[in-house]
Design an enzyme around this catalytic site. Structure first.
Site, short mmCIF file in Angstrom:
data_model
loop_
_atom_site.label_atom_id
_atom_site.label_comp_id
_atom_site.label_asym_id
_atom_site.label_seq_id
_atom_site.Cartn_x
_atom_site.Cartn_y
_atom_site.Cartn_z
N HIS A 120 -27.43 2.03 -18.05
CA HIS A 120 -27.38 1.11 -17.52
C HIS A 120 -28.51 1.15 -15.92
O HIS A 120 -29.69 1.82 -15.98
CB HIS A 120 -25.97 1.36 -15.94
CG HIS A 120 -25.88 0.60 -15.50
ND1 HIS A 120 -25.94 0.19 -13.91
CD2 HIS A 120 -24.35 -0.10 -15.74
CE1 HIS A 120 -25.58 -0.24 -13.25
NE2 HIS A 120 -24.33 -1.14 -14.32
N ASP A 197 -24.78 10.32 -15.91
CA ASP A 197 -23.95 9.14 -15.29
C ASP A 197 -22.76 8.90 -15.98
O ASP A 197 -22.66 8.58 -17.11
CB ASP A 197 -24.55 7.65 -15.17
CG ASP A 197 -24.34 6.34 -15.16
OD1 ASP A 197 -23.14 6.50 -14.95
OD2 ASP A 197 -24.84 5.45 -14.99
N GLN A 200 -18.41 5.80 -17.46
CA GLN A 200 -17.82 4.93 -18.77
C GLN A 200 -17.17 6.00 -19.07
O GLN A 200 -16.75 5.52 -20.53
CB GLN A 200 -18.93 4.20 -19.57
CG GLN A 200 -20.04 3.19 -19.52
CD GLN A 200 -18.99 1.82 -18.44
OE1 GLN A 200 -17.71 2.44 -19.42
NE2 GLN A 200 -18.64 1.21 -17.91
N LYS A 223 -13.49 2.35 -11.98
CA LYS A 223 -13.29 2.59 -13.59
C LYS A 223 -12.34 3.45 -14.48
O LYS A 223 -12.24 3.33 -15.40
CB LYS A 223 -15.10 2.78 -13.86
CG LYS A 223 -15.66 1.77 -13.92
CD LYS A 223 -16.69 1.84 -14.72
CE LYS A 223 -18.66 0.77 -14.22
NZ LYS A 223 -18.49 -0.49 -14.33
N CYS A 361 -26.51 -5.48 -17.55
CA CYS A 361 -27.15 -4.48 -16.29
C CYS A 361 -28.45 -3.08 -17.23
O CYS A 361 -27.38 -2.11 -16.93
CB CYS A 361 -26.68 -3.18 -15.25
SG CYS A 361 -25.86 -4.56 -13.72
#
Ligand code: PMP
Length: 403
Positions: A120, A197, A200, A223, A361
């Site tokens: 991202h 990261d 998600q 999220k 993104c």
């Protein structure tokens, strides 16, 4: 698991769009919020609203207790070693910026930063800025033709002894899961600082930062069924403590005089100014919500649904799927033949279906797929089979209209 009961806890799902029941397949962009998260934030504003820390009065004490209790909850939720390793940020983006900025003095000209090619923008641009400040060099870790991180290419890049390796845990576009423990272990062998990261991943799997063994792990509250405006930076204590703060001002200091300032200890040192208190409390309620669900059942149900979604799209014909694997999490990326993704998205919306269209993104990933953009359908804990069936029925009519 009673999905009807579970769905009823998400008030936003009980509405219609263009006369169709709302079919929310955009959870990867942001999840819907259960009533208990909304209630927790309302309760704070109704009864406990005060600034945290410092004050001697009742409301501030209540706000501070709740705020700091969420830090403890998070520490347990991701298996951090100590509560000081949990920093509240405004989201994943800010968390990565804190790390990339904080490492400025630790990098030198020619140092190498490796970045997941499917990352991202939030896990690319802050590193590019760090490279500009320091003269470091950025190289992407390439993907295989089936859109997984190329492990052989990664091994070769590691021979160049990178200073930093920035990975995604789960791709926000494709849903591909990176074997982060394995990748981090290899990166550590050559002495790299590692950041994962988890934006998600966090809502779809149990995350154990000690098991992954990364130096930094970041994610956003919104999220994972929590509010917007709150995120988490986990950092291994010594390394976190070595970061120079991105933001300075109140809360993050021990003493201030015009001859100089002494910074506070972690976690306050990296939390300048009044924090997003209601959002932290909302995030605490989101963790309670997740912890109350049967984890194994939820992930099995999500997995079954995602495969059903992939298979149904394939069966429709004229649909191109990108990087679809049976072990993906949460999202499916696709295009309808050569039709523009935005057209497909708008026509789906007319039938009550919410999907996301665009570059997501992840422009470098789009470039490697030779796409301007694509559609993405993503699922959450509340997604049911009827959502997928409604989506496929709508796709069928979009196909008849456009092709
Ligand atoms: N990384 C990934 C993988 C994401 O999916 C997102 C959100 N789309 C981000 C980073 C940025 O998160 P936020 O906008 O909450 O800071």
């Amino acid at each position: 698991m009673d999905l009807t009961m579970l769905r009823s806890q998400f008030p936003a799902l009980a509405q219609s769009n263009n006369g169709y029941p709302l079919c929310y397949l955009d959870t990867a962009a942001t999840s819907q919020k259960p009533q208990q998260v909304i209630d927790a934030m309302n309760h704070y504003y109704h009864f406990d609203n005060a600034n945290v820390h410092r004050a001697a009065h009742l409301l501030s004490a209540r706000a501070t207790t709740q705020y700091e209790a969420v830090r403890d909850k998070l520490c347990q939720f991701i298996q951090a070693r100590r509560r000081e390793e949990i920093i509240f940020t405004h989201g994943t983006t800010e968390a990565i910026n804190i790390v990339a900025n904080g490492l400025t003095s630790q990098l030198k000209l020619g140092d190498l930063i490796l970045i997941d090619a499917a990352a991202h923008h939030a896990n690319i641009v802050p590193w590019q800025e760090l490279a500009k400040r320091t003269g470091a060099i950025i190289k992407p870790i390439p993907l295989t033709t089936d859109c997984r991180l190329d492990s052989a290419a990664f091994d070769t890049l590691l021979l160049e002894k990178p200073a930093i390796v920035a990975l995604g845990h789960v791709s926000n576009v494709l849903g591909t899961v990176n074997p982060v423990s394995n990748l981090v272990a290899k990166a550590k062998q050559v002495g790299a600082i590692t950041l994962v990261d988890g934006a998600q991943a966090i809502a779809h799997m149990s995350v154990d930062v000690q098991d992954i063994d990364c130096d930094f792990y970041v994610f956003s509250g919104h999220k994972m069924y929590g509010p917007t405006g709150i995120g988490v930076l986990y950092g291994r204590f010594a390394l976190l403590d070595s970061l120079s703060p991105l933001m300075t001002g109140g809360e993050m200091i021990k003493t201030v005089s015009f001859s100089g300032t002494e910074f506070n200890q972690l976690p306050n040192r990296l939390e300048a100014g009044t924090p997003p208190i209601a959002e932290v409390i909302g995030l605490g309620a989101a963790i309670d919500f997740i912890d109350a669900q049967p984890k194994a059942q939820v992930s099995a149900a999500e997995q079954t649904l995602l495969i059903y979604l992939q298979d149904s799209l394939k069966a429709l014909g004229d649909v191109v799927l990108y990087g679809a694997h049976s072990d993906n999490l949460g999202a499916v990326a696709f295009n309808l033949a050569a039709e523009h993704h935005q057209d497909v998205g708008i026509l789906l919306d007319q039938q009550g279906i919410a999907v996301r269209c665009g570059h997501h993104c992840a422009m470098p990933l789009m470039q490697s797929l030779q796409l301007n953009g694509c559609c993405r359908a993503s699922i959450g804990i509340y997604t049911n089979k009827a959502d997928i069936d409604n989506f496929i029925t709508a796709m069928q009519s979009v196909k008849e209209l456009l092709l």
